[in-house]
Scaffold this active site. Sequence first.
Site, short mmCIF file in Angstrom:
data_model
loop_
_atom_site.label_atom_id
_atom_site.label_comp_id
_atom_site.label_asym_id
_atom_site.label_seq_id
_atom_site.Cartn_x
_atom_site.Cartn_y
_atom_site.Cartn_z
CB CYS A 183 -0.92 -0.04 1.22
SG CYS A 183 -1.79 1.50 1.56
CB CYS A 212 0.33 1.97 4.05
SG CYS A 212 -1.35 1.34 3.90
#
Length: 323
Positions: free
Chosen positions: A80, A83
Amino acid sequence: MQPRNMSMSGVVDLAAVKAAGEAKAKAEQARLEAARQGGGAAAVPPSALVIDVDEAGFERDILQRSAEVPVVIDFWAEWCEPCKQLGPLLERLAAEYNGRFLLAKIDVDANQMLMQQFGIQGIPAVFAVVAGQALPLFQGAAPEAQIRETLDQLIQVAEERFGLTGIAVDADADPSQAPAAAPAGPYDALLEAAVTALDSGDLAGAVQAYKNVLADDPGHPEAKLGLAQAELLRRVQDMDPQQVRKDAAEKPSDVAAQIAAADLDLVGGHVADAFDRLVETARVTVGDDRNAARLRLLELFEVVGPDDPRVTKARSALARVLY
């Protein structure tokens, strides 16, 4: 993914986790005991403000700690990209806030059950747990100013409503001098094997590991809960959700269809819907069909936990139907 603000007034479904109220009570008892023995909790090193948490440690590291300090949960994954921006920012803020909140990082790839229990649709997703209550904060890589505002609000709520003022931080603490870990319990290896199997997607292995514990200790609470969760996930893993929903809608008297839909309801966090569906199925059926609905409902009670008010309500509704 664009950040999406979330209300802090809602409580997230923690269906397959032990009752948060019980965890809060345990932590509160520990705080009172520490006070009687001459003070509060010992100061922690700065490195202890950011922790990695998995399913096995969720109750200890998040639910119980949330009775001492607000716990902010960062759901992330290695793949991600947002993230990778949000994670370091939250870690920096955890250090800056100096014990006013604890940051718990959960890898969703390794802990998919927790992701399902929180109803997460996308990552990064950030929640908080305060005194056993789970609160959605925001989703996506939100701007730092917005994150600070949210954290300030969280800390204010925790202090004003629950008296949580955070944990003391000892900047000079030496992590190497931390107390030794408690000795392993008699079933720790088997429970760890079950968690490892769950993380790798080996649901049959997880079921067997939990059954091995229960063979020696039939009342073991963690193994009972884990087995109920693993068996639920194993039942739904090969389902076609769209077809299951279609069958349940078109065949209201088909017990198998309603049981399958109830399993999906629970995995999706729709606890009351799952319970209501099976109570209604038991009401309109007789004999073996009624018993099948009753037994599945009892199994789902194990997943949610006996102290959950939704279980208490559904038990009463089932009793009225049966008796």
